[in-house]
Design a protein around this motif. Structure first.
Motif, short mmCIF file in Angstrom:
data_model
loop_
_atom_site.label_atom_id
_atom_site.label_comp_id
_atom_site.label_asym_id
_atom_site.label_seq_id
_atom_site.Cartn_x
_atom_site.Cartn_y
_atom_site.Cartn_z
N PHE A 1 0.51 -1.27 0.28
CA PHE A 1 0.17 0.19 -0.08
C PHE A 1 0.95 1.56 -0.12
O PHE A 1 0.60 2.04 -0.52
N ASP A 2 1.78 1.55 0.99
CA ASP A 2 2.21 2.77 1.20
C ASP A 2 3.38 2.99 -0.09
O ASP A 2 3.23 4.07 -0.29
N LYS A 3 3.75 1.80 -0.75
CA LYS A 3 4.64 1.80 -2.18
C LYS A 3 4.04 2.33 -3.06
O LYS A 3 4.60 3.05 -4.30
N ILE A 4 2.97 1.92 -3.28
CA ILE A 4 1.66 1.71 -4.19
C ILE A 4 1.28 3.77 -4.19
O ILE A 4 1.16 4.66 -5.41
N VAL A 5 1.07 3.82 -3.00
CA VAL A 5 0.78 5.64 -2.73
C VAL A 5 2.18 6.24 -2.58
O VAL A 5 2.33 7.13 -3.87
N ASP A 6 2.64 6.09 -2.93
CA ASP A 6 3.96 6.75 -2.60
C ASP A 6 4.32 7.14 -4.06
O ASP A 6 5.20 8.41 -4.53
N ASP A 7 4.33 6.17 -4.80
CA ASP A 7 4.95 6.12 -6.57
C ASP A 7 3.55 6.61 -7.28
O ASP A 7 4.03 7.57 -8.10
N ALA A 8 2.47 6.56 -6.46
CA ALA A 8 1.24 7.84 -7.37
C ALA A 8 1.49 8.73 -6.62
O ALA A 8 1.16 9.79 -7.69
N ASN A 9 1.86 9.13 -5.64
CA ASN A 9 2.43 11.04 -5.77
C ASN A 9 3.04 11.83 -6.04
O ASN A 9 3.85 12.93 -6.89
N THR A 10 4.21 10.33 -6.58
CA THR A 10 5.51 10.73 -6.70
C THR A 10 5.53 11.08 -8.66
O THR A 10 5.55 11.99 -9.48
N LEU A 11 4.32 10.70 -9.10
CA LEU A 11 3.97 10.64 -10.58
C LEU A 11 3.14 12.16 -10.59
O LEU A 11 2.69 11.90 -11.53
N GLY A 12 1.96 12.32 -9.57
CA GLY A 12 1.10 12.75 -9.41
C GLY A 12 -0.62 11.81 -10.60
O GLY A 12 -1.68 12.53 -10.95
N ALA A 13 -0.09 10.93 -10.24
CA ALA A 13 -1.07 9.79 -10.31
C ALA A 13 -2.54 10.35 -9.33
O ALA A 13 -2.59 9.53 -8.36
N ARG A 14 -4.03 10.24 -9.74
CA ARG A 14 -4.56 10.03 -8.82
C ARG A 14 -5.86 8.96 -8.81
O ARG A 14 -7.30 8.88 -8.17
N TYR A 15 -5.26 8.22 -9.80
CA TYR A 15 -6.03 6.72 -9.60
C TYR A 15 -5.50 5.43 -9.75
O TYR A 15 -4.20 5.53 -10.62
N ILE A 16 -5.97 5.05 -9.14
CA ILE A 16 -5.25 3.74 -9.51
C ILE A 16 -6.75 2.46 -9.51
O ILE A 16 -7.53 2.70 -9.48
N ARG A 17 -6.26 1.62 -10.61
CA ARG A 17 -7.42 0.23 -11.10
C ARG A 17 -7.13 -0.68 -11.37
O ARG A 17 -5.81 -0.77 -11.33
N ILE A 18 -8.00 -1.54 -10.80
CA ILE A 18 -7.45 -3.06 -10.85
C ILE A 18 -8.16 -4.10 -12.00
O ILE A 18 -8.98 -2.96 -12.79
N GLY A 19 -7.02 -4.65 -13.04
CA GLY A 19 -7.46 -4.44 -13.93
C GLY A 19 -8.18 -5.55 -14.25
O GLY A 19 -9.36 -6.13 -15.64
N MET A 20 -8.48 -6.22 -13.17
CA MET A 20 -9.67 -7.50 -12.99
C MET A 20 -9.92 -7.83 -12.27
O MET A 20 -9.15 -7.80 -11.20
N MET A 21 -10.93 -8.66 -12.01
CA MET A 21 -11.13 -9.40 -10.43
C MET A 21 -9.69 -10.78 -10.60
O MET A 21 -9.46 -11.51 -11.22
N PRO A 22 -9.54 -11.44 -9.20
CA PRO A 22 -8.58 -12.66 -9.18
C PRO A 22 -9.08 -13.60 -10.06
O PRO A 22 -11.05 -14.19 -9.92
#
Length: 286
Positions: A83-104
């Motif tokens: 979680f923290d790594k994903i949020v850090d990357d999003a903040n670094t890149l200015g991305a405000r959206y995370i998407r799930i490509g499909m259900m498991p």
């Protein structure tokens, strides 16, 4: 205003061959200025090159990808463990959206497992919202199956109210839905859209030879699998209506995507999609 960009899944070989910065420089030359990152390892080196592309090329990193829980057959990052790594990357890149490509894949086995995925996704969405980031679910055709008369996509929406949608118009069509009406139906949940055409290909001539030799099964299989992914404007979907509806909905990004290229170079395919969208009057969305 909505922006049309590229889904980077179709560029993953180019990212490996040329590197993220050079690959994104090439798509900038084609007229695209936004990208959604998927199936690209989010190493420190790749994140740094993406940030460089943002700063030097004006490339808008619109969305990143993640799973809810670790995928035993994949290499992507999971919100439950990274979680923290994903949020850090999003903040670094200015991305405000995370998407799930499909259900498991295992969740497709039963409605009970789908509901378990929804509960976990909703918790992750609420947690991301606390960081100012939205979580989105990308559909395929399976979400148009019905359980007791209710579409699975509606069940997902009801069970995960904090989870929003990324609608893929090709997969809507393949699931038996109408892309424009589906955009209308989920207008209040959809901020991201995948632009991908739906083409009926020609049956391989060799199949007719097999049919003449009595192999009806080979013909039936080819007949059933004639649906193809296509460059935007090269298939049967009405992208003038689709994009107009997406804009009317107030979507933030539309990403061009093509799962299979059938021998065509990815940059050539992206140019065709870009030029066709421009010819439809959407140059200002790039």
């Amino acid at each position: 205003m909505a922006k049309i960009g590229v889904q980077a899944m179709m560029l993953k070989d180019k990212f490996e061959e040329l590197g993220p910065y050079e690959t994104l420089s090439r798509i900038t030359d084609l007229g695209y200025h936004a990208v959604e990152i998927s199936q690209i390892p989010m190493t420190a080196e790749n994140v740094a090159e993406l940030a460089r592309a943002r700063d030097e090329l004006g490339m808008d990193v619109g969305a990143l990808s993640a799973t809810v829980e670790p995928n035993p057959t994949g290499t992507g990052e999971a919100l439950s463990t990274d979680f923290d790594k994903i949020v850090d990357d999003a903040n670094t890149l200015g991305a405000r959206y995370i998407r799930i490509g499909m259900m498991p894949l295992t969740a497709m086995a039963s409605l009970e497992q789908v509901l378990d995925f929804c509960r976990k996704a909703d918790e992750a969405a609420a947690r991301l919202a606390g960081q100012g980031i939205g979580l989105y679910y990308h559909n395929h055709h399976i979400e148009f199956a019905k359980y007791d008369g209710k579409r699975l996509l509606d069940i997902i929406n009801e069970t995960a109210p904090n989870l929003r949608l990324e609608l893929d118009v090709h997969w809507v069509q393949r699931g038996g839905g109408d892309p424009v009406r589906t955009l209308q139906r989920y207008a209040d949940r959809t901020d991201l859209v995948h632009l991908k055409d739906y083409r009926i290909g020609q049956i391989d001539p060799a199949v007719f030879e097999a049919l003449a030799n009595g192999d009806r099964g080979a013909f039936t299989q080819a007949f059933s699998n004639v649906v193809q992914f296509a460059e935007v404007g090269e298939g049967s979907l009405d992208f003038k209506e689709i994009v107009d509806q997406a804009v009317a909905n107030g979507v933030k990004y539309m990403f061009v995507e093509q799962d299979q290229l059938y021998g065509r170079d990815v940059f050539d395919a992206l140019k065709i999609s870009h030029d066709n969208l421009v010819s439809l009057g959407f140059a200002d969305l790039f």
